[in-house]
Enzyme design. Structure first.
Site, PDB file in Angstrom:
ATOM      1  CE  LYS A 114       6.153  -9.496  -0.019  1.00  0.00           C
ATOM      2  NZ  LYS A 114       6.312  -9.517   1.437  1.00  0.00           N
ATOM      3  CB  ILE A 425      -6.676  -4.799   4.375  1.00  0.00           C
ATOM      4  CG1 ILE A 425      -7.235  -6.092   3.766  1.00  0.00           C
ATOM      5  CG2 ILE A 425      -5.334  -5.077   5.033  1.00  0.00           C
ATOM      6  CD1 ILE A 425      -7.621  -7.152   4.776  1.00  0.00           C
ATOM      7  N   GLY A 426      -7.512  -1.776   5.640  1.00  0.00           N
ATOM      8  CA  GLY A 426      -7.029  -0.609   6.370  1.00  0.00           C
ATOM      9  C   GLY A 426      -7.038   0.684   5.592  1.00  0.00           C
ATOM     10  CD  GLU A 478      -3.816   2.360   7.250  1.00  0.00           C
ATOM     11  OE1 GLU A 478      -2.747   2.421   6.617  1.00  0.00           O
ATOM     12  OE2 GLU A 478      -4.318   1.289   7.631  1.00  0.00           O
ATOM     13  CG  HIS A 636      -3.394  -8.042   5.876  1.00  0.00           C
ATOM     14  ND1 HIS A 636      -4.228  -8.832   5.116  1.00  0.00           N
ATOM     15  CD2 HIS A 636      -2.579  -7.398   5.006  1.00  0.00           C
ATOM     16  CE1 HIS A 636      -3.931  -8.664   3.835  1.00  0.00           C
ATOM     17  NE2 HIS A 636      -2.939  -7.803   3.738  1.00  0.00           N
ATOM     18  CB  CYS A 638      -0.538  -9.420   1.555  1.00  0.00           C
ATOM     19  SG  CYS A 638       0.615  -8.097   1.913  1.00  0.00           S
ATOM     20  CG  HIS A 689      -1.536  -5.798  -5.279  1.00  0.00           C
ATOM     21  ND1 HIS A 689      -2.126  -6.455  -4.237  1.00  0.00           N
ATOM     22  CD2 HIS A 689      -0.528  -5.065  -4.757  1.00  0.00           C
ATOM     23  CE1 HIS A 689      -1.483  -6.144  -3.123  1.00  0.00           C
ATOM     24  NE2 HIS A 689      -0.520  -5.305  -3.402  1.00  0.00           N
TER      25      HIS A 689
END
Length: 753
Positions: A114, A425-426, A478, A636, A638, A689
């Site tokens: 970030k 993770i989802g 999702e 979670h 990240c 990613h």
């Protein structure tokens, strides 16, 4: 009074850069076509700033992926394995950003973190013994000349040497200080070339100055800039900071031979105090008074009061940071006029700068009166019942019982999962088909029944596939969700949603942050329908998937009329209702993502707890404090650095925490071990990613590394993050390798399948 912008959104008004770059990735356009489209976009933005009346227009703030990566490549800071790839310079650049796996080789992407306290991500430069710093690129010079050819005089922008070094990672056999002479030499060369080109001003960005600085840091900074400024010749140097104040070395900055200092008056709590203590008459103060990170209109009266307190001779009105962090223009939105009047996106902030300049010159008092009228009334009515609910929260409201070790034993017995349980993770890939069907449903071209049938089939297909490859805890994928924050916001009162409010998160990935307009409450169940449906299709456990209150707040444009703590507690109470509904509907594992927990952590350590963690951690605890001991709570996180806040993360009192870890080479493991981390953990074993597929052996090695630091009964095996941005082929290949690796290591550990 003159005006300045630190940087401007580069993705384009309609995300043109994203779409062009992704076409290039798919080999649908040539490199020349991509370069031509990028050039057109830059020219459009420069002319927009020029036509708006902005005096200091930046160049070299454009990037195909990330400006820190651009700077590293400009100076030949490139890992040897990437340098050896037989690829074009552009493809080598993208290989560093995204990873590369093909006939020319196989390399991982650079680590990604970030950018300070924002949701933008930068690529982390890597230094080792083979690093030879030298000027090999020409981007900063070429873009200046490109603008000049169009009749626009720009101020080139460059990540500064101090920040570049502090954001980089260094191999064990080298240290930062080893590269200082080369860094000074290469920045000096840039200054010399800019002088030759007739550049008037160079903007050097040094946001690392707003973080805590040691005496050693100050010595390093002064050493670098004493050398650089001695060589500036006729070039004027603007030292630009943002995201905070420069209290630790302000006295050095005003003594050094900078021609201008860019200071943040929005997030810099001590900036006004510092400037009032003295600012040299010969320097220009680039005053960051228009918020570059939020979308609310500037309160002109408050800004004018600040300017009137600045007893400085040369003031330039500026944004507080790059406008990269806000959407392009309110003009592209469909809000009611009375709502739209309160917003200023990037294009409107240019007008605010020019209007403020005009007011300060005594030319347009009507502009001030119009702005004052906007701020005079009550924008919303407060929810008194919600205020009372928050006021009545006690210490017990934030505590889950029984304590962790007792819950852990109960859950082991309840779920009977194998050693090293595997999960994701989802989200699963949001293919063109998924997006197309959602768009058709939104446009009322599909009925509810037909759309639900499509979603149900996607869920069924992926549940069967997860069972087939042997994942232990499943997810529903999702497919009904557009975004992990917007989807929830659409079911909460107090939220507004832009139509085209895209902001770059990293590379070609954009996000569309919702706007917190008023008080937040849950209007109806949000995730129950599809979570319950998915669990009914399988005997295996399916996780309920939620976004946590701190992440919802941090990935929204927050209100400025109440404290962020209050907004976060409002959201926490809403998500708590959803958690309890999931539990009541048979969902036994509930993941509450706090991907952005670290994002708004103050940049100065002295403020970490008092200004943030003392309310952010309890807000998360509030969400799950009422669930049964047997219900397992996951979270979670990240793409941030978590090692220094591990105790606070453990204090979230979740049962399982999954971390991004693969791009940072699992560095978090040492911190977990050192802090005797009690929570069960799933450090990501591969980077989602990047499009490359990790081999079984690669994932095995990652798991072995985890087991050296974390007890085997505490470890979960999962990817780094959700898989919505990946393609189906690479997703399935990677997850097959993940389950194979986990099963092999279980056998090594003596557990039979």
């Amino acid at each position: 009074m003159t005006t300045s912008v630190i940087g401007f959104p580069r993705i384009g008004e309609n995300r043109e850069l994203k779409f062009s770059t992704e076409k290039y990735f798919r080999n649908e356009i040539t490199q020349k076509e991509l370069f031509d489209q990028a050039s057109q976009l830059r020219l459009k933005h420069w002319k927009l700033l020029q036509d708006a009346g902005v005096d200091y227009i930046p160049s070299n703030d454009f990037s195909f992926y990330d400006t820190t990566l651009d700077t590293a490549l400009l100076f030949n800071i490139i890992p040897q394995e990437a340098a050896a790839l037989d690829l074009s310079p552009l493809d080598k650049y993208f290989a560093l950003a995204r990873g590369y796996q093909g006939e020319k080789g196989d390399i991982k992407a650079l680590p990604m973190k970030k950018w300070f306290n924002t949701n933008y991500h930068y690529l982390v430069p890597q230094f080792d013994k083979t690093t030879q710093i030298k000027l090999v690129g020409d981007k900063i010079f070429a873009e200046f000349e490109e603008a000049k050819a169009a009749g626009i005089n720009t101020r080139p922008v460059l990540v500064g040497p101090y920040t570049l070094l502090h954001l980089s990672e260094f191999a064990d056999d080298v240290k930062l200080e080893d590269f200082v002479p080369q860094i000074i030499a290469v920045y000096t060369e840039v200054i010399s070339k800019l002088n030759e080109l007739g550049v008037s001003w160079l903007q050097i960005d040094e946001p690392s100055l707003v973080k805590d600085m040691s005496a050693q840091d100050r010595v390093l900074f002064n050493k670098i800039y004493a050398a650089l400024l001695a060589k500036k010749d006729s070039l004027k140097i603007l030292l630009q900071t943002y995201f905070g104040d420069v209290r630790d070395n302000y006295s050095d900055l005003i003594k050094l031979d900078f021609d201008g200092l860019g200071l943040d008056f929005i997030e810099g709590r001590k900036t006004l105090e510092l400037v009032k203590s003295g600012f040299p008459d010969e320097k220009f103060l680039f005053a960051g008074l228009v918020n570059g990170k939020n979308i609310w209109r500037n309160n002109y009266q408050n800004t004018l009061k600040t300017v009137q307190q600045l007893a400085t001779k040369n003031i330039v009105l500026s944004t507080s940071c790059s406008l990269l962090h806000v959407p392009f223009s309110v003009a592209n939105e469909e809000f009611e006029p009375k709502i739209k009047a309160h917003f200023a996106f990037a294009k409107e902030k240019l007008a605010e700068l020019v209007e403020l300049s005009s007011i300060l010159e005594g030319k347009n008092d009507n502009l001030l009166a119009k702005n004052q009228k906007l701020f005079a009334g009550n924008r919303i009515n407060s929810n008194k019942a919600l205020k009372e609910k928050i006021a009545n929260l006690t210490e017990a409201s934030f505590v889950r019982t029984p304590e962790f070790s007792e819950r852990e034993a109960l859950q082991k017995e309840e779920f009977k999962l194998p050693l090293l349980p595997t999960t994701t993770i989802g989200s699963f890939p949001q293919t063109r088909e998924v997006k197309k069907m959602r768009a058709r449903f939104k446009r009322h071209e599909l009925g509810q029944e037909e759309y639900d049938a499509f979603i149900a089939k996607k869920i069924n297909d992926w549940l069967k596939w997860q069972e087939k490859i042997g994942l232990d805890v499943l997810v529903h994928g999702e497919f009904e969700r557009n975004d992990m924050v917007e989807y929830f916001g659409q079911n909460l009162s107090g939220y507004l949603f832009s139509k085209n409010g895209w902001v770059q998160s990293y590379g070609t990935r954009g996000v569309k942050p919702p706007i917190i307009w008023g008080d937040v409450t849950r209007q109806k169940p949000i995730t129950i329908k599809w979570s319950k449906y998915a669990q009914e299709q399988t005997d295996k456990i399916v996780k309920g998937m939620l976004t946590g209150p701190v992440t919802i707040l941090n990935w929204s444009f927050p209100r400025e009329d109440i404290p962020v703590r209050e907004s976060t507690l409002q959201i926490a109470l809403a998500i708590q209702e959803e958690v309890l509904d999931l539990e009541a509907n048979g969902i036994r594992i509930i993941q509450i993502d706090e991907a952005a927990l670290r994002e708004k952590l103050p940049l100065r350590k002295s403020d970490w707890y008092s200004e943030y963690l003392d309310w952010a951690i309890p807000a998360f605890r509030l969400v799950h404090s009422k669930v049964k001991p047997e219900t397992q709570i996951h979270t979670h996180m990240c793409y941030s650095e978590f090692t220094d806040i591990i105790p606070a993360i453990d204090n979230m009192d979740a049962d399982v925490i999954s971390f991004e870890a693969s791009r940072s080479n699992l560095e978090i493991l040492d911190a977990l071990q050192a802090q005797n981390f009690k929570t069960e953990v799933g450090p990501g074993v591969y980077d989602i990613h990047s499009p490359r597929v990790p081999s079984v052996n690669e994932i095995e090695n990652a798991i072995h590394k985890i087991l050296q630091k974390v007890p085997e009964h505490k470890v979960w095996i999962n990817p780094d993050c959700g898989l919505k941005t990946r393609g189906e082929r690479e997703t399935k290949a990677s997850l097959k390798n993940l389950t194979s690796a986990a099963q092999k290591i279980r056998k090594e550990l003596g557990e039979c399948e």
